[in-house]
Design a protein around this motif. Structure first.
Motif, PDB file in Angstrom:
ATOM      1  N   ILE A   1      39.204  71.096 -48.921  1.00 18.16           N
ATOM      2  CA  ILE A   1      39.317  70.109 -49.996  1.00 18.16           C
ATOM      3  C   ILE A   1      39.045  70.738 -51.353  1.00 18.16           C
ATOM      4  CG2 ILE A   1      38.329  67.979 -50.936  1.00 18.16           C
ATOM      5  CD1 ILE A   1      37.866  67.027 -48.122  1.00 18.16           C
ATOM      6  N   LEU A   2      37.981  71.518 -51.462  1.00 13.07           N
ATOM      7  CA  LEU A   2      37.589  72.091 -52.750  1.00 13.07           C
ATOM      8  C   LEU A   2      38.314  73.405 -52.998  1.00 13.07           C
ATOM      9  CD1 LEU A   2      33.727  71.489 -52.668  1.00 13.07           C
ATOM     10  CD2 LEU A   2      35.489  70.041 -53.677  1.00 13.07           C
ATOM     11  N   CYS A   3      38.544  73.697 -54.301  1.00  9.90           N
ATOM     12  CA  CYS A   3      39.068  74.995 -54.762  1.00  9.90           C
ATOM     13  C   CYS A   3      40.435  75.287 -54.141  1.00  9.90           C
ATOM     14  CB  CYS A   3      38.083  76.127 -54.455  1.00  9.90           C
ATOM     15  SG  CYS A   3      36.471  75.929 -55.221  1.00  9.90           S
ATOM     16  N   ARG A   4      41.417  74.456 -54.449  1.00 11.00           N
ATOM     17  CA  ARG A   4      42.767  74.655 -53.934  1.00 11.00           C
ATOM     18  C   ARG A   4      43.793  74.837 -55.052  1.00 11.00           C
ATOM     19  NH1 ARG A   4      43.610  69.979 -49.470  1.00 11.00           N
ATOM     20  NH2 ARG A   4      44.723  69.146 -51.270  1.00 11.00           N
ATOM     21  N   SER A   5      43.376  74.821 -56.316  1.00  8.80           N
ATOM     22  CA  SER A   5      44.305  74.958 -57.432  1.00  8.80           C
ATOM     23  C   SER A   5      44.470  76.428 -57.804  1.00  8.80           C
ATOM     24  CB  SER A   5      43.799  74.153 -58.629  1.00  8.80           C
ATOM     25  OG  SER A   5      44.712  74.217 -59.696  1.00  8.80           O
ATOM     26  N   ALA A   6      45.460  76.699 -58.662  1.00  7.19           N
ATOM     27  CA  ALA A   6      45.794  78.075 -59.018  1.00  7.19           C
ATOM     28  C   ALA A   6      44.658  78.737 -59.791  1.00  7.19           C
ATOM     29  CB  ALA A   6      47.063  78.100 -59.867  1.00  7.19           C
ATOM     30  N   GLY A   7      44.284  79.941 -59.369  1.00  9.23           N
ATOM     31  CA  GLY A   7      43.274  80.725 -60.062  1.00  9.23           C
ATOM     32  C   GLY A   7      41.857  80.254 -59.891  1.00  9.23           C
ATOM     33  N   VAL A   8      41.596  79.289 -59.008  1.00  5.88           N
ATOM     34  CA  VAL A   8      40.260  78.706 -58.855  1.00  5.88           C
ATOM     35  C   VAL A   8      39.546  79.405 -57.706  1.00  5.88           C
ATOM     36  CG1 VAL A   8      38.997  76.575 -58.364  1.00  5.88           C
ATOM     37  CG2 VAL A   8      41.046  76.516 -59.762  1.00  5.88           C
ATOM     38  N   SER A   9      38.240  79.535 -57.829  1.00  3.17           N
ATOM     39  CA  SER A   9      37.411  80.118 -56.779  1.00  3.17           C
ATOM     40  C   SER A   9      35.996  79.591 -56.941  1.00  3.17           C
ATOM     41  CB  SER A   9      37.421  81.650 -56.834  1.00  3.17           C
ATOM     42  OG  SER A   9      36.851  82.101 -58.050  1.00  3.17           O
ATOM     43  N   ALA A  10      35.188  79.801 -55.934  1.00  7.87           N
ATOM     44  CA  ALA A  10      33.769  79.427 -55.941  1.00  7.87           C
ATOM     45  C   ALA A  10      32.971  80.628 -55.449  1.00  7.87           C
ATOM     46  CB  ALA A  10      33.519  78.207 -55.062  1.00  7.87           C
ATOM     47  N   GLN A  11      31.676  80.564 -55.673  1.00  8.09           N
ATOM     48  CA  GLN A  11      30.794  81.656 -55.277  1.00  8.09           C
ATOM     49  C   GLN A  11      29.673  81.118 -54.401  1.00  8.09           C
ATOM     50  OE1 GLN A  11      28.918  83.756 -58.474  1.00  8.09           O
ATOM     51  NE2 GLN A  11      28.439  85.556 -57.227  1.00  8.09           N
ATOM     52  N   LEU A  12      29.460  81.791 -53.292  1.00  6.24           N
ATOM     53  CA  LEU A  12      28.393  81.397 -52.373  1.00  6.24           C
ATOM     54  C   LEU A  12      27.067  81.955 -52.886  1.00  6.24           C
ATOM     55  CD1 LEU A  12      27.762  79.980 -49.685  1.00  6.24           C
ATOM     56  CD2 LEU A  12      28.097  82.181 -48.541  1.00  6.24           C
ATOM     57  N   ILE A  13      26.146  81.042 -53.220  1.00  8.43           N
ATOM     58  CA  ILE A  13      24.858  81.441 -53.794  1.00  8.43           C
ATOM     59  C   ILE A  13      23.788  81.572 -52.721  1.00  8.43           C
ATOM     60  CG2 ILE A  13      23.034  80.743 -55.395  1.00  8.43           C
ATOM     61  CD1 ILE A  13      25.114  79.429 -57.093  1.00  8.43           C
ATOM     62  N   ARG A  14      23.775  80.641 -51.799  1.00  2.00           N
ATOM     63  CA  ARG A  14      22.725  80.625 -50.780  1.00  2.00           C
ATOM     64  C   ARG A  14      23.311  80.104 -49.479  1.00  2.00           C
ATOM     65  NH1 ARG A  14      17.249  77.232 -51.843  1.00  2.00           N
ATOM     66  NH2 ARG A  14      15.825  78.899 -51.284  1.00  2.00           N
ATOM     67  N   THR A  15      22.881  80.706 -48.380  1.00  2.00           N
ATOM     68  CA  THR A  15      23.356  80.285 -47.070  1.00  2.00           C
ATOM     69  C   THR A  15      22.264  80.531 -46.040  1.00  2.00           C
ATOM     70  OG1 THR A  15      25.143  80.510 -45.458  1.00  2.00           O
ATOM     71  CG2 THR A  15      24.373  82.519 -46.501  1.00  2.00           C
ATOM     72  N   GLY A  16      22.533  80.171 -44.816  1.00  2.00           N
ATOM     73  CA  GLY A  16      21.581  80.351 -43.731  1.00  2.00           C
ATOM     74  C   GLY A  16      22.224  80.008 -42.406  1.00  2.00           C
ATOM     75  N   GLU A  17      21.434  80.077 -41.345  1.00  2.00           N
ATOM     76  CA  GLU A  17      21.960  79.776 -40.021  1.00  2.00           C
ATOM     77  C   GLU A  17      22.054  78.277 -39.769  1.00  2.00           C
ATOM     78  OE1 GLU A  17      21.016  80.998 -35.363  1.00  2.00           O
ATOM     79  OE2 GLU A  17      19.792  81.784 -37.020  1.00  2.00           O
ATOM     80  N   LYS A  18      21.185  77.505 -40.395  1.00  2.00           N
ATOM     81  CA  LYS A  18      21.182  76.057 -40.259  1.00  2.00           C
ATOM     82  C   LYS A  18      21.017  75.435 -41.640  1.00  2.00           C
ATOM     83  CE  LYS A  18      19.113  76.068 -35.622  1.00  2.00           C
ATOM     84  NZ  LYS A  18      17.983  75.569 -34.788  1.00  2.00           N
TER      85      LYS A  18
END
Length: 384
Positions: A263-280
Motif C-alpha cells: 500500500i505505501l510507497c508505490r509512486s514514482a521516485g518514492v522510498s522509505a527507510q527502515l529505522i528500527r526492527t526486531g523479531e516481534k
C-alpha cells in the motif's frame, strides 16, 4: 550555352571567384567545341578559398568558355537543406524545438530503456470510465472524464510465489507514474507484473521470501532458529518481511497487514527507510514525507526505490495534454457562484480574505483534518 555579364557580376559580388576566373571573363569567346570535363578536373577551382567556402554548392549547372577555347560543363546538384534537430536532449530530460506554443515548455524524462511494444494481453483488463458518477448516475467526484483509452495492468502486490523470477523487460504503465517490470517464473514460466525498482536491469533474478514455507529452507530444516538470524540477499526487487531487513535499508511497496497487499510507497521516485526492527512487535519506518510510522514486523516490503524518479520534474507544456491524461483543472474561487463554493460570488475579484477551503468547507491547504490522532504515527510529518 553563353554566360551573360550579370552571371559573372553576381559571382564577383559574392566573393566566390578567383583572379583566373576574372581573366576568363575578359577573354570571353563563343565556344567552338563541346568538351565535357568533370568539375574535379578543373585546376582553377582548387584554390583554398573556393574549397573552404564550398563554391560548387552555390553554383548551378553552367557552361562557360576558357581562353583556350575549350568548353567545360559543371553539373552540381543543389545542397541538402539542413534543418535544426527537432528533438534535443538536455541531461536526463527531453526538450523540443518550439514550433508550436505547446512544445515550448514541454519537458519529458528520457526513458529509452522502456519496452516499445504492447503489454501482455492476459495481464490486462479494460478500464471502464464512469466520469465520476455513481450507480444512480449522479456525479459524486467532480472534474472527471476524458483521457486516452487505457487498459489496467494486473500487478502482483502480494508476492506470495517464492520461486526465482527473471526480469524480462521494463514497461510503461499509463495508470501510474512508476514503471512496471515484467517477471517470468523460472519454474512454471508464468508471467507477472510488479512495480519496478529504480535501475532494475532486464535479466536480473529476484525472489520473494514472504511465503512461510520458505522458513524451513532458509533455516536448513530447523524451524527453531531465530527468524532474525536468516541470511537473505538484500538486493533490489527482493520482497521480504521487515524483520529480515537490516536497519537503514531503503524499501518500497510496504504492506500494512501481514497478509495484505503493498500500500505505501508505490509512486514514482518514492522510498522509505527502515529505522528500527526486531523479531516481534512493530518496526519503525520513516516515510518520504518525514513521518515515522509503526508497522508490524511481519509485513513485507520490497528492497530499493521506485523507478522513474524524474517524473516530478516533467512539464506537460499545455492544458490540452492534461486532458489527454484525464486530468481536468479544478475551478474554485470567484469563478463560481456563491452556491457552488464558499469563495464564489461577489461583485469584485476578492474572495473575502478567507482561508482556502473545499466546496464543503474543509481546509484545503495545510489544515489539520484528523479529529483523532493516529496511534500508528510516532512522529508526524512537518507541516507548513
Amino acid at each position: 550555352m553563353i554566360i551573360n555579364k550579370l552571371y559573372f557580376k553576381s559571382i564577383l559580388f559574392n566573393g566566390f571567384i578567383t583572379k583566373h576566373s576574372r581573366n576568363l571573363f575578359n577573354n570571353f569567346q563563343r565556344p567552338q567545341t563541346l568538351g565535357l570535363v568533370h568539375y574535379k578536373d578543373l585546376s582553377f577551382l582548387s584554390s583554398p578559398l573556393l574549397s573552404r567556402n564550398n563554391l560548387l554548392h552555390n553554383i548551378s549547372s553552367r557552361t562557360y568558355s576558357s581562353a583556350t577555347k575549350k568548353t567545360y560543363a559543371v553539373n552540381v546538384s543543389k545542397p541538402v537543406k539542413r534543418t535544426e534537430p527537432v528533438e534535443l536532449t538536455q541531461g536526463k530530460f527531453k526538450t523540443y524545438t518550439p514550433r508550436t506554443p505547446g512544445l515550448r515548455w514541454l519537458k519529458r524524462p528520457v526513458n529509452d530503456h522502456l519496452w516499445k511494444g504492447k503489454p501482455i494481453r492476459k495481464l490486462t483488463e479494460p478500464k471502464r470510465k464512469k466520469s465520476g458518477r455513481n450507480h444512480h448516475g449522479c456525479i459524486t467526484v467532480r472534474h472527471q472524464g476524458g483521457g486516452h483509452k487505457r487498459r489496467i495492468r494486473i500487478i502482483d502486490f502480494y508476492r506470495w510465489d517464492p520461486e526465482p523470477h527473471e526480469v524480462i523487460r521494463i514497461e510503461y504503465d499509463p495508470n501510474r507514474s512508476a514503471h512496471l517490470a515484467l517477471l517470468q517464473n523460472t519454474v512454471d514460466k508464468k508471467y507477472s507484473y510488479i512495480i519496478a525498482p529504480y535501475n532494475l536491469q532486464p535479466g536480473s533474478i529476484i525472489r520473494s521470501f514472504r511465503n512461510s514455507s520458505e522458513s524451513k529452507i532458509l533455516n536448513g530444516g530447523n524451524s527453531q532458529d531465530s527468524e532474525i538470524t536468516k541470511v537473505i540477499a538484500i538486493e533490489k526487487g527482493n520482497c521480504m518481511p521487515l524483520k529480515l531487513i537490516p536497519v537503514g535499508t531503503t524499501i518500497n511497496c510496504i504492506s500494512l497487514k501481514p497478509d495484505g497487499p503493498a500500500i505505501l510507497c508505490r509512486s514514482a521516485g518514492v522510498s522509505a527507510q527502515l529505522i528500527r526492527t526486531g523479531e516481534k512487535g512493530y518496526a519503525q519506518v520513516k516515510l518520504k514525507s518525514g513521518e515515522v510510522r509503526l508497522i508490524h514486523v511481519d509485513c513485507c516490503a520490497t528492497i530499493g526505490t521506485i523507478s522513474n524518479p524524474d517524473h516530478q520534474h516533467a512539464t506537460l507544456g499545455k492544458a490540452g495534454r492534461s486532458r489527454w491524461l484525464g486530468i481536468r483543472p479544478t475551478v474554485r474561487g470567484v469563478a463560481m457562484n456563491s452556491v457552488d463554493h464558499p469563495h464564489g460570488g461577489g461583485r469584485g475579484k476578492s474572495k473575502g480574505n478567507k482561508d482556502p477551503v473545499s466546496p464543503w468547507g474543509v481546509l484545503a491547504k495545510g489544515g489539520k483534518t484528523r479529529r483523532k490522532p493516529n496511534k500508528w504515527v510516532v512522529k508526524p510529518r512537518q507541516r507548513r
